[in-house]
Design an enzyme around this catalytic site. Structure first.
Site, PDB file in Angstrom:
ATOM      1  N   GLU A 234       0.886  -1.170   0.000  1.00 28.62           N
ATOM      2  CA  GLU A 234       0.000   0.000   0.000  1.00 28.62           C
ATOM      3  C   GLU A 234       0.918   1.214   0.000  1.00 28.62           C
ATOM      4  O   GLU A 234       1.580   1.494   0.989  1.00 28.62           O
ATOM      5  CB  GLU A 234      -0.908  -0.012   1.231  1.00 28.62           C
ATOM      6  CG  GLU A 234      -2.058   0.987   1.128  1.00 28.62           C
ATOM      7  CD  GLU A 234      -1.776   2.299   1.833  1.00 28.62           C
ATOM      8  OE1 GLU A 234      -1.394   3.262   1.123  1.00 28.62           O
ATOM      9  OE2 GLU A 234      -1.927   2.361   3.049  1.00 28.62           O
ATOM     10  N   CYS A 268      -2.208   8.710   3.145  1.00 29.43           N
ATOM     11  CA  CYS A 268      -2.245   8.247   1.755  1.00 29.43           C
ATOM     12  C   CYS A 268      -3.629   8.414   1.150  1.00 29.43           C
ATOM     13  O   CYS A 268      -3.759   8.695  -0.035  1.00 29.43           O
ATOM     14  CB  CYS A 268      -1.816   6.780   1.680  1.00 29.43           C
ATOM     15  SG  CYS A 268      -0.110   6.482   2.151  1.00 29.43           S
TER      16      CYS A 268
END
Length: 464
Positions: A234, A268
């Site tokens: 990720e 993020c």
């Protein structure tokens, strides 16, 4: 980078730690491998009881660990407490649901019998020792969303946390120890990034998960590929936040502010690119900028603070470079665009809104990891999709519209791991989380996440 607690609000180094030597690392890998031989055979009820106990302890520790996170990476203390509560909730969710998520599956029908089987079973078996390379921005949550499903599946874990959150990393090891997990089930490795390759290449380590930067993801993926080990990555994100004329503008603006400055803008899945239909663009811009100006920037330990400092001095310097490049190429800072006056110590940066973004600006293509929003004007839904996809990233996205046709278009065509309609992108244990393109691969959370580090085994039975 030294392994140390450096207070982002002051720049003061509060505590340093020695990295583990090769012998220490070897002993911890051996302990994790030994623990797996036993943990993999424990019933789900036993694993669930351990994880429930860890959740209870985390709830008891909430204020203490929140202060630690705030001190180590600058998260506002109110957000730090919320992060701890979210982690306990996720632990309980996996404790309650893992057995069902990993239950044997029994394919049936003509196709199974056509294979010659009298019956067939699909079984999920744990892989072994999983190495987690985790970032500083959500120093509890990023780890728990790996550890809770991995431990419930019967794996054991080794945590290589970011070097600027060592006390949080050590707390996590101690949390699982106090909850009653056997020695070796979950351990923290206080090592530098240069030592990760050696751990990943060790044959006793079965797989790895990484949340972090693109360079870190490439490095881990390259090593894992060389030794043929499963990885979940990720990485970065530059999530679009699309606003169409049918949107509830008041809710969209309020959510946009939170979505951009959550965790001091260092997330993020924070909305970063605000793509607004021309019919509502100016109204959105004015309200959004006004709300960003009203945010309180200051000491993250103060309950009234909305936006604290960036986690590292280098992180602020990187953000300043992106903003200065954009302004130098013609962008307009509607608000912010500088260090806040009066906050001379620490790594603070004002909440910022930039308009007039063009493709030759670095910020158009790169992730702005801090409280800086870029604003785009579009003529219709198709142009909004094109703008949303004009990025190397594809983590998640937001779309504000009550038009069902537009919702279907965005759901079909936006290149991202999620599309959140009329609400803020967030991770939840029941929903799969992850991205496409340079945002990585694989999924965390939900049933998809717990199965990532399982051996999906076919059991075929012929005639006795």
């Amino acid at each position: 980078m030294p392994i140390a607690t450096v207070d982002p609000a002051t720049g003061e180094t509060l505590r340093t730690f020695d990295a583990l030597d090769d012998g220490d690392v070897e002993r911890r890998i051996a302990a994790a491998a030994a623990a797996f031989t036993h943990h993999r055979l424990t019933p789900f009820e036993e694993r669930a009881a351990l994880l429930e106990r860890a959740a209870d302890l985390l709830d008891e520790d909430r204020d203490t660990i929140a202060r630690t996170m705030t001190t180590e990476m600058g998260k506002p203390v109110t957000a730090a407490r919320a992060e701890a509560a979210k982690c306990a909730k996720a632990m309980r969710w996996y404790a309650q649901h893992a057995a069902g998520l990993l239950a044997d599956e029994h394919p049936d029908g003509a196709d199974v019998h056509d294979s010659g089987a009298t019956r067939a079973v699909v079984r999920y078996r744990p892989l072994g020792v999983v190495l987690a390379v985790m970032p500083w921005n959500f120093p509890l949550w990023q780890v728990v969303r790996f550890a809770a499903p991995a431990l419930m599946a019967g794996n054991t874990g080794l945590l290589k946390h970011a070097s600027n959150v060592p006390q949080t990393a050590l707390y996590l090891e101690d949390l699982f120890r106090r909850a009653g997990y056997p020695q070796g089930c979950f351990q923290t490795l206080l090592i530098g990034s240069g030592a990760v390759e050696g751990v990943l290449r060790d044959p006793r380590v079965a797989a790895a998960t990484l949340t972090g930067s693109e360079p870190a993801g490439r490095a881990v993926a390259a090593v894992a590929g060389d030794v043929i080990k499963k990885t979940v990555l990720e990485l970065g994100g530059s999530d679009p936040f699309v606003v169409m004329p049918s949107a509830d503008l008041d809710r969209a603006v309020a959510t946009a502010v939170t979505a951009r400055v959550q965790n001091n803008g260092q997330s993020c899945i924070a909305a970063k690119r605000f793509i607004v239909h021309e019919d509502v663009h100016d109204a959105f811009r004015d309200r959004f900028a006004a709300a960003m100006r009203e945010l309180t920037v200051g000491d993250p330990k103060d309950e009234a603070t909305d936006v604290g400092p960036l986690a590292t001095e280098q992180g602020r310097a990187d953000l300043e470079e992106l903003v200065d490049d954009a302004v130098g190429r013609g962008a307009d800072a509607v608000c912010g665009g500088r260090r806040p006056p009066g906050l001379d110590r620490g790594w603070y940066y004002e909440p910022t809104v930039l308009t007039g973004i063009t493709r030759d600006m670095r910020i158009h293509h790169e992730e702005a990891f801090g409280p800086v929003a870029t604003l785009y004007r579009v003529a219709d839904a198709q142009e909004a999709v094109a703008a949303a996809n004009d990025t190397p990233f594809g983590l998640s996205s937001n779309a504000w519209t009550r038009d069902r046709a537009e919702q279907e278009l965005f759901a079909r065509d936006i290149e991202a791991g999620g599309v959140f309609f009329n609400g803020m992108t967030a991770s939840h244990p029941a929903l799969p989380f992850g991205g496409v393109k340079r945002s990585g691969y694989g999924r965390e959370l939900s049933g998809h996440g717990i199965r990532e580090f399982c051996n999906v085994t076919t059991l075929w039975h012929g005639d006795a």
